[in-house]
Design a protein around this motif. Structure first.
Motif, PDB file in Angstrom:
ATOM      1  N   PHE A 142       0.841  -1.199   0.000  1.00 18.46           N
ATOM      2  CA  PHE A 142       0.000   0.000   0.000  1.00 18.46           C
ATOM      3  C   PHE A 142       0.876   1.249   0.000  1.00 18.46           C
ATOM      4  CE2 PHE A 142      -1.562   3.158   3.103  1.00 18.46           C
ATOM      5  CZ  PHE A 142      -2.566   3.739   2.347  1.00 18.46           C
ATOM      6  N   TYR A 143       1.881   1.262   0.862  1.00 22.29           N
ATOM      7  CA  TYR A 143       2.789   2.413   0.972  1.00 22.29           C
ATOM      8  C   TYR A 143       3.517   2.654  -0.347  1.00 22.29           C
ATOM      9  CZ  TYR A 143       6.918   5.059   2.419  1.00 22.29           C
ATOM     10  OH  TYR A 143       7.913   5.992   2.508  1.00 22.29           O
ATOM     11  N   ALA A 144       4.069   1.588  -0.906  1.00 17.49           N
ATOM     12  CA  ALA A 144       4.834   1.732  -2.150  1.00 17.49           C
ATOM     13  C   ALA A 144       3.952   2.230  -3.290  1.00 17.49           C
ATOM     14  CB  ALA A 144       5.481   0.387  -2.523  1.00 17.49           C
ATOM     15  N   ALA A 145       2.689   1.828  -3.276  1.00 18.89           N
ATOM     16  CA  ALA A 145       1.797   2.199  -4.378  1.00 18.89           C
ATOM     17  C   ALA A 145       1.345   3.657  -4.292  1.00 18.89           C
ATOM     18  CB  ALA A 145       0.574   1.271  -4.395  1.00 18.89           C
ATOM     19  N   HIS A 146       1.339   4.248  -3.103  1.00 17.52           N
ATOM     20  CA  HIS A 146       0.719   5.569  -2.950  1.00 17.52           C
ATOM     21  C   HIS A 146       1.650   6.671  -2.456  1.00 17.52           C
ATOM     22  CE1 HIS A 146      -3.143   3.840  -3.856  1.00 17.52           C
ATOM     23  NE2 HIS A 146      -2.898   2.875  -2.989  1.00 17.52           N
ATOM     24  N   GLN A 169       4.978  12.063   6.878  1.00 14.45           N
ATOM     25  CA  GLN A 169       5.130  11.140   8.011  1.00 14.45           C
ATOM     26  C   GLN A 169       3.829  11.040   8.794  1.00 14.45           C
ATOM     27  OE1 GLN A 169       7.818   9.499   8.274  1.00 14.45           O
ATOM     28  NE2 GLN A 169       9.681  10.698   8.168  1.00 14.45           N
ATOM     29  N   GLU A 170       3.221  12.197   9.072  1.00 18.03           N
ATOM     30  CA  GLU A 170       1.982  12.198   9.851  1.00 18.03           C
ATOM     31  C   GLU A 170       0.869  11.453   9.118  1.00 18.03           C
ATOM     32  OE1 GLU A 170       1.131  16.287  10.655  1.00 18.03           O
ATOM     33  OE2 GLU A 170       3.047  16.578  11.689  1.00 18.03           O
ATOM     34  N   THR A 171       0.824  11.658   7.804  1.00 23.00           N
ATOM     35  CA  THR A 171      -0.211  10.997   7.004  1.00 23.00           C
ATOM     36  C   THR A 171      -0.073   9.481   7.080  1.00 23.00           C
ATOM     37  OG1 THR A 171      -0.340  12.854   5.464  1.00 23.00           O
ATOM     38  CG2 THR A 171      -1.119  10.727   4.665  1.00 23.00           C
ATOM     39  N   PHE A 172       1.147   8.984   6.834  1.00 25.06           N
ATOM     40  CA  PHE A 172       1.305   7.528   6.795  1.00 25.06           C
ATOM     41  C   PHE A 172       1.284   6.895   8.191  1.00 25.06           C
ATOM     42  CE2 PHE A 172       2.465   8.003   2.317  1.00 25.06           C
ATOM     43  CZ  PHE A 172       1.720   6.957   1.797  1.00 25.06           C
ATOM     44  N   LEU A 173       1.653   7.664   9.216  1.00 27.85           N
ATOM     45  CA  LEU A 173       1.518   7.120  10.576  1.00 27.85           C
ATOM     46  C   LEU A 173       0.045   6.970  10.944  1.00 27.85           C
ATOM     47  CD1 LEU A 173       4.316   8.804  12.722  1.00 27.85           C
ATOM     48  CD2 LEU A 173       4.057   6.392  12.152  1.00 27.85           C
ATOM     49  N   ALA A 174      -0.741   8.000  10.592  1.00 25.59           N
ATOM     50  CA  ALA A 174      -2.183   7.911  10.856  1.00 25.59           C
ATOM     51  C   ALA A 174      -2.779   6.746  10.061  1.00 25.59           C
ATOM     52  CB  ALA A 174      -2.868   9.223  10.491  1.00 25.59           C
ATOM     53  N   ALA A 175      -2.301   6.584   8.833  1.00 27.24           N
ATOM     54  CA  ALA A 175      -2.799   5.492   7.992  1.00 27.24           C
ATOM     55  C   ALA A 175      -2.444   4.135   8.615  1.00 27.24           C
ATOM     56  CB  ALA A 175      -2.215   5.601   6.589  1.00 27.24           C
ATOM     57  N   TRP A 199      -8.682   7.121   0.219  1.00 33.83           N
ATOM     58  CA  TRP A 199      -8.553   7.059   1.683  1.00 33.83           C
ATOM     59  C   TRP A 199      -7.291   7.781   2.156  1.00 33.83           C
ATOM     60  CZ3 TRP A 199      -5.257   3.857   4.943  1.00 33.83           C
ATOM     61  CH2 TRP A 199      -5.642   3.883   6.297  1.00 33.83           C
ATOM     62  N   ILE A 200      -6.166   7.505   1.514  1.00 33.55           N
ATOM     63  CA  ILE A 200      -4.897   8.089   1.980  1.00 33.55           C
ATOM     64  C   ILE A 200      -4.865   9.591   1.693  1.00 33.55           C
ATOM     65  CG2 ILE A 200      -3.528   7.539  -0.116  1.00 33.55           C
ATOM     66  CD1 ILE A 200      -2.244   7.356   3.493  1.00 33.55           C
ATOM     67  N   LEU A 201      -5.446  10.012   0.569  1.00 34.65           N
ATOM     68  CA  LEU A 201      -5.465  11.454   0.273  1.00 34.65           C
ATOM     69  C   LEU A 201      -6.418  12.198   1.205  1.00 34.65           C
ATOM     70  CD1 LEU A 201      -5.186  11.595  -3.627  1.00 34.65           C
ATOM     71  CD2 LEU A 201      -3.450  12.194  -1.918  1.00 34.65           C
ATOM     72  N   THR A 202      -7.451  11.495   1.666  1.00 38.20           N
ATOM     73  CA  THR A 202      -8.338  12.094   2.670  1.00 38.20           C
ATOM     74  C   THR A 202      -7.558  12.387   3.948  1.00 38.20           C
ATOM     75  OG1 THR A 202     -10.235  10.905   1.788  1.00 38.20           O
ATOM     76  CG2 THR A 202     -10.424  11.714   4.044  1.00 38.20           C
ATOM     77  N   ILE A 203      -6.755  11.403   4.369  1.00 39.12           N
ATOM     78  CA  ILE A 203      -5.931  11.604   5.567  1.00 39.12           C
ATOM     79  C   ILE A 203      -4.937  12.734   5.326  1.00 39.12           C
ATOM     80  CG2 ILE A 203      -4.233  10.539   7.106  1.00 39.12           C
ATOM     81  CD1 ILE A 203      -5.564   7.838   6.486  1.00 39.12           C
ATOM     82  N   ALA A 204      -4.313  12.726   4.143  1.00 43.04           N
ATOM     83  CA  ALA A 204      -3.327  13.756   3.812  1.00 43.04           C
ATOM     84  C   ALA A 204      -3.968  15.139   3.842  1.00 43.04           C
ATOM     85  CB  ALA A 204      -2.709  13.472   2.442  1.00 43.04           C
ATOM     86  N   ALA A 205      -5.190  15.235   3.328  1.00 42.09           N
ATOM     87  CA  ALA A 205      -5.887  16.533   3.304  1.00 42.09           C
ATOM     88  C   ALA A 205      -6.122  17.044   4.720  1.00 42.09           C
ATOM     89  CB  ALA A 205      -7.220  16.397   2.546  1.00 42.09           C
ATOM     90  N   ALA A 262     -15.829  14.918  -1.984  1.00 41.42           N
ATOM     91  CA  ALA A 262     -16.945  15.148  -1.073  1.00 41.42           C
ATOM     92  C   ALA A 262     -16.819  14.246   0.149  1.00 41.42           C
ATOM     93  CB  ALA A 262     -18.269  14.891  -1.806  1.00 41.42           C
ATOM     94  N   ALA A 263     -16.479  12.979  -0.082  1.00 42.56           N
ATOM     95  CA  ALA A 263     -16.323  12.037   1.024  1.00 42.56           C
ATOM     96  C   ALA A 263     -15.155  12.453   1.919  1.00 42.56           C
ATOM     97  CB  ALA A 263     -16.097  10.627   0.477  1.00 42.56           C
ATOM     98  N   ALA A 264     -14.081  12.950   1.301  1.00 41.78           N
ATOM     99  CA  ALA A 264     -12.887  13.323   2.056  1.00 41.78           C
ATOM    100  C   ALA A 264     -13.116  14.570   2.909  1.00 41.78           C
ATOM    101  CB  ALA A 264     -11.718  13.554   1.096  1.00 41.78           C
TER     102      ALA A 264
END
Lengths: 177, 216
Positions: A25-29, A51-57, A73-79, A150-152
């Motif tokens: 997942f990490y390598a892909a995104h 770092q914060e994004t992927f730790l939360a993920a 999902w990951i871009l939602t966290i990043a946002a 919208a979901a994010a």
């Protein structure tokens, strides 16, 4: 997943669920997340936000049931991390000063004009009202659909579309296109 | 209508395509320190071929032969245990050290905490009795089935052994056929023969191992 049930050929685990291992997942995104963050907060802040994004993920990943829209999902966290980042005003100011110094130094060193123009443009994007900024970067950098934006951001697709539209109109006015 | 300003589209294209050097390493450190990694793994070469070792907080949970790459094994572990896997060599250092000593003939038993959560029911009884077979000894499928409380279920015992998630450390290679045949092995018969030869199993016991495995 094709489970080999022949005893001699390997362990057979017919109850295995579909789950994407975190490293895959990490390598892909990671690149998409980094691009999004560079646009949304600048190169200076992007690494911390990354770092914060992927730790939360990582913390939320085992509970994630639906692995079909991992990019959204990951871009939602990043946002969300971008919003946090911009809320930390004093840090933001330090960062903007640093960016300005960097830009001046690169101008003096003869950096390509395109890069400097990009930096100026992203600074304008970051100065947009938060909802517009988030919607625009998720759309044009993250390549998310309006429904995913919208979901994010917890709004409707129509509101997401409107925010992107307003952001682009504002940028156009500022750039004078 | 929502036409991007040209500058914006061009700027998006010029955004970095890769993460900067060092970011991956810093991320791994942060992840390791976060305590959110559930399964640490490492893949490494040994005299019996490439292995993948994985451990939870409880201990060694998987030791697998890597014949078709690590991805299928990681996908399996992600489904069975947790998708929060990470390659953390330091956490597998002791496993590697003991395996290395074993492969050089300098270690006869493993002193490693094992996590048996992938082993349930009948398989747990079969592999439990298998774990008690001493270095250099062999036992038959029938004997292992009987020890697991299922006399006459040699074939079922064989299936349980084939699903052994912790190869070598739970020594399923020490179970052979009545009459001297090698039987089966998830890692291939060459490896089974190699391990039994390493342990001197054939030489010590009237040589049931060196005989033609296809005879019985």
């Amino acid at each position: 997943m094709a489970a080999d049930l022949t005893p001699a050929a390997g362990p057979a685990f017919p109850h295995v669920m579909e789950a994407v291992p975190f490293p895959r997942f990490y390598a892909a995104h990671r690149a998409a997340v980094y691009r999004f963050l560079v646009a949304a907060v600048g190169a200076q802040g992007a690494e911390d936000c990354f770092q914060e994004t992927f730790l939360a993920a990582l913390r939320g990943y085992p509970r994630l049931r639906d692995h079909r829209n991992l990019r959204g999902w990951i871009l939602t966290i990043a946002a969300r991390k971008v919003v946090d980042h911009h809320r930390r005003r004093s840090r933001l100011h330090r960062q903007m000063e640093a960016e300005e110094r960097t830009a001046r130094a690169r101008l003096a060193a003869g950096a390509p004009p395109a890069e400097l123009a990009d930096e100026a443009l992203w600074a304008r994007v970051r100065a947009l009202p938060p909802r517009q900024r988030t919607a625009l970067t998720l759309r044009v950098v993250g390549d998310l659909s309006y429904a995913a934006i919208a979901a994010a951001t917890g709004t409707s697709s129509a509101a997401a579309r409107q925010n992107v539209h307003l952001a682009l109109r504002r940028l156009r006015q500022e750039i004078g296109e | 209508m929502n036409r991007d300003p040209q500058d914006l589209a061009a700027a998006v294209r010029r955004l970095p395509r890769r993460v900067p050097p060092g970011l991956d390493a810093r991320w791994r450190q942060a992840a390791e320190a976060s305590g959110a990694v559930e399964v640490a793994y490492q893949s490494f070469e040994t005299p019996v071929g490439r292995l993948l070792a994985a451990r939870t907080r409880a201990g060694l949970v998987r030791l697998a032969y890597v014949d078709a790459g690590v991805e299928p094994i990681l996908a399996e572990l992600a489904g069975q245990l947790s998708p929060n896997l990470m390659e953390i060599p330091t956490q597998l250092a002791e496993v590697r050290r003991q395996l290395d000593a074993y492969a050089r003939g300098r270690r006869q038993r493993f002193d490693l905490p094992c996590d048996w959560q992938l082993i349930r029911g009948f398989a747990a009884r079969v592999l439990g009795s298998t774990a008690a077979i001493a270095y250099g000894q062999v036992r038959t499928y029938a004997a292992v089935a009987a020890a697991a409380g299922a006399g006459g279920a040699a074939r079922a015992a064989g299936n349980a052994l084939a699903g052994n998630p912790i190869a070598i450390v739970i020594p399923c290679h020490r179970v052979v056929r009545t009459g001297g045949g090698l039987g089966g092995y998830a890692g291939g018969l060459d490896r089974k023969r190699f391990l039994l030869d390493l342990e001197g199993a054939g030489r010590r016991r009237g040589d049931p191992v060196a005989r033609d495995p296809h005879r019985d």
